[in-house]
Design a protein around this motif. Structure first.
Motif, short mmCIF file in Angstrom:
data_model
loop_
_atom_site.label_atom_id
_atom_site.label_comp_id
_atom_site.label_asym_id
_atom_site.label_seq_id
_atom_site.Cartn_x
_atom_site.Cartn_y
_atom_site.Cartn_z
N LYS A 275 -21.94 15.91 31.82
CA LYS A 275 -21.49 15.53 30.49
C LYS A 275 -20.42 14.45 30.48
O LYS A 275 -20.38 13.62 29.57
CB LYS A 275 -20.97 16.76 29.75
CG LYS A 275 -22.04 17.80 29.45
CD LYS A 275 -21.46 18.96 28.66
CE LYS A 275 -22.54 19.98 28.32
NZ LYS A 275 -21.96 21.12 27.55
N ALA A 276 -19.52 14.47 31.45
CA ALA A 276 -18.38 13.55 31.38
C ALA A 276 -17.83 13.23 32.76
O ALA A 276 -18.00 14.00 33.72
CB ALA A 276 -17.27 14.14 30.51
N PHE A 277 -17.17 12.07 32.83
CA PHE A 277 -16.43 11.65 34.02
C PHE A 277 -14.97 11.49 33.62
O PHE A 277 -14.65 10.93 32.58
CB PHE A 277 -16.96 10.32 34.56
CG PHE A 277 -16.08 9.69 35.62
CD1 PHE A 277 -16.19 10.07 36.95
CD2 PHE A 277 -15.14 8.74 35.27
CE1 PHE A 277 -15.37 9.50 37.92
CE2 PHE A 277 -14.32 8.16 36.23
CZ PHE A 277 -14.44 8.55 37.56
N SER A 278 -14.08 12.00 34.46
CA SER A 278 -12.65 11.87 34.18
C SER A 278 -11.89 11.75 35.50
O SER A 278 -12.17 12.49 36.44
CB SER A 278 -12.14 13.09 33.39
OG SER A 278 -10.74 13.00 33.18
N ALA A 279 -10.99 10.79 35.55
CA ALA A 279 -10.16 10.61 36.75
C ALA A 279 -8.73 10.30 36.31
O ALA A 279 -8.51 9.54 35.37
CB ALA A 279 -10.70 9.48 37.62
N VAL A 280 -7.77 10.90 37.01
CA VAL A 280 -6.36 10.65 36.74
C VAL A 280 -5.67 10.28 38.04
O VAL A 280 -5.76 11.02 39.03
CB VAL A 280 -5.66 11.88 36.12
CG1 VAL A 280 -4.18 11.59 35.90
CG2 VAL A 280 -6.32 12.28 34.81
N VAL A 281 -5.03 9.11 38.04
CA VAL A 281 -4.25 8.66 39.19
C VAL A 281 -2.78 8.66 38.78
O VAL A 281 -2.39 7.95 37.86
CB VAL A 281 -4.63 7.23 39.62
CG1 VAL A 281 -3.95 6.88 40.94
CG2 VAL A 281 -6.13 7.07 39.73
#
Length: 375
Positions: A275-281
């Motif tokens: 459903k979704a892609f999420s990345a936090v740097v």
């Protein structure tokens, strides 16, 4: 199949022989760019490479101190004009060693532009390297090649907002090809970052290279916000119905992003489903404290590194007590964490030496031991 890393090496070889007709005609790039087997293979490939470098030239109004100028000037002077490393280093006012590091970043930027321009996610699968290249001995690992990111402090603080702006500019051709809209939300007044800009740019580019194809025809949301002792970049999108699992290059790019984040003291979390892609740097700010940890236990150093990731603390770890003083002279730590119970090393004697050394005499030293101590 040609990987992204092999493509960069082919590009480096072609640029080093930009004015050698025989070498350019034999380059695998000729097939990838659709000019192999033609009477004008040499001038056609040469023109593609020179024009690709020219496309990276910033607009005249772009401030001269921005990194985009350094990338363009390095490629132009080093390859189009074929100056030596030392001549280009003198021209740009840096050391030859530093130039070699920036040269790698500039090649990556050029490779990214060409990869997207010629749709090489598809063509690279159909292009085989010459047998001599396939059988070449392996070079140093990625971690070995990038170890300097951990060992060498950044030369200057990085403008968090401008760094993201530069990355988005590089990613726009890929977004255009996939009809994806990049939506950026970046507030003013973000703190400066304690990170090598080349590493941060590569992390963000690799994440965008994964997100954009998955959001084809949709939106990719990019934002940055200040968090305690750092700046958190977020990249997210809703997956298109026909989205497929990441290919080998995308998985390798994600692995590299994780490795770069670890080397830079940043923290990267990625979530990817149907459903979704999420990345936090989360990248530490320039107001950091450097911690030198001396411990023979690799697991302990890894644990300390995880604790410090994304915080104001930048960890430099060593298992070699004999090198502790020389490392301290090189990195100028603010705090030392010392395990005094190490095999073959008298930790208390090392503590005494640290207390007597001019660079470390006044530093706070946290002593770690399994033995109970009083006072």
């Amino acid at each position: 199949m040609m990987t992204r890393a092999q493509f960069v090496e082919c590009l480096r070889d072609a640029l080093n022989h930009l004015y050698d007709p025989d070498r350019l005609c034999k380059s695998p790039l000729a097939s990838l760019f659709g000019v192999a087997g033609r009477a004008d293979t040499y001038p056609a490939l040469q023109r593609i490479l020179v024009e690709a470098i020219a496309s990276l030239e910033p607009q005249a109004a772009t401030p001269s101190q921005l990194r985009a100028w350094r990338i363009y000037e390095l490629l132009f002077y080093r390859y189009v004009q074929q100056h030596t490393v030392q001549v280009v280093a003198d021209q740009l006012g840096v050391t030859a060693r530093h130039l070699r590091r920036e040269q790698r970043a500039a090649l990556e930027a050029l490779a990214y532009r060409l990869w997207q321009q010629f749709d090489l996610d598809r063509k690279a699968d159909e292009t085989a390297l010459p047998e001599s290249d396939q059988m070449a001995p392996a070079g140093p690992s990625v971690l070995e090649e990038l170890a300097w990111l951990r060992e060498t402090p950044p030369e200057a603080p990085v403008d968090a907002r401008q760094a993201l702006s530069n990355v988005l500019e590089l990613a726009r051709p890929l977004a255009s090809r996939h009809a994806a809209h990049l939506e950026a939300t970046v507030p003013a007044g973000l703190p400066s970052l304690a990170v090598h800009e080349v590493a941060l740019s590569q992390i963000l580019l690799n994440l965008l290279s994964l997100a954009i194809p998955q959001a084809e025809g949709g939106r990719v949301q990019v934002s940055a916000r200040a968090v305690p002792w750092g700046v958190a970049y977020h990249i997210g999108c809703t997956m298109k119905p026909s989205a497929s699992a990441p290919n080998a290059d995308q998985r390798a790019g994600l692995d590299l992003a994780h490795q770069l984040a670890t080397l830079c003291g940043a923290e990267l979390t990625v979530s990817l489903d149907e459903k979704a892609f999420s990345a936090v740097v989360t990248v530490p700010t320039s107001e950091q404290l450097t911690v030198l940890a001396i411990d023979d236990n690799a697991d302990t150093l890894l644990l300390l590194e995880r604790y410090c990731a994304g915080t104001r603390y930048r960890l430099i770890g060593t298992r070699d007590a004999d090198e502790a003083l020389s490392i301290a002279e090189k990195v100028s730590p603010d705090i030392i964490v010392l395990d005094v119970m190490m095999p073959r090393v008298d930790g208390w004697r090392l503590l005494s030496r640290l207390r007597q050394h001019s660079r470390t005499a006044d530093l706070p030293i946290v002593v770690c031991t399994i033995l109970p101590q009083k006072g």
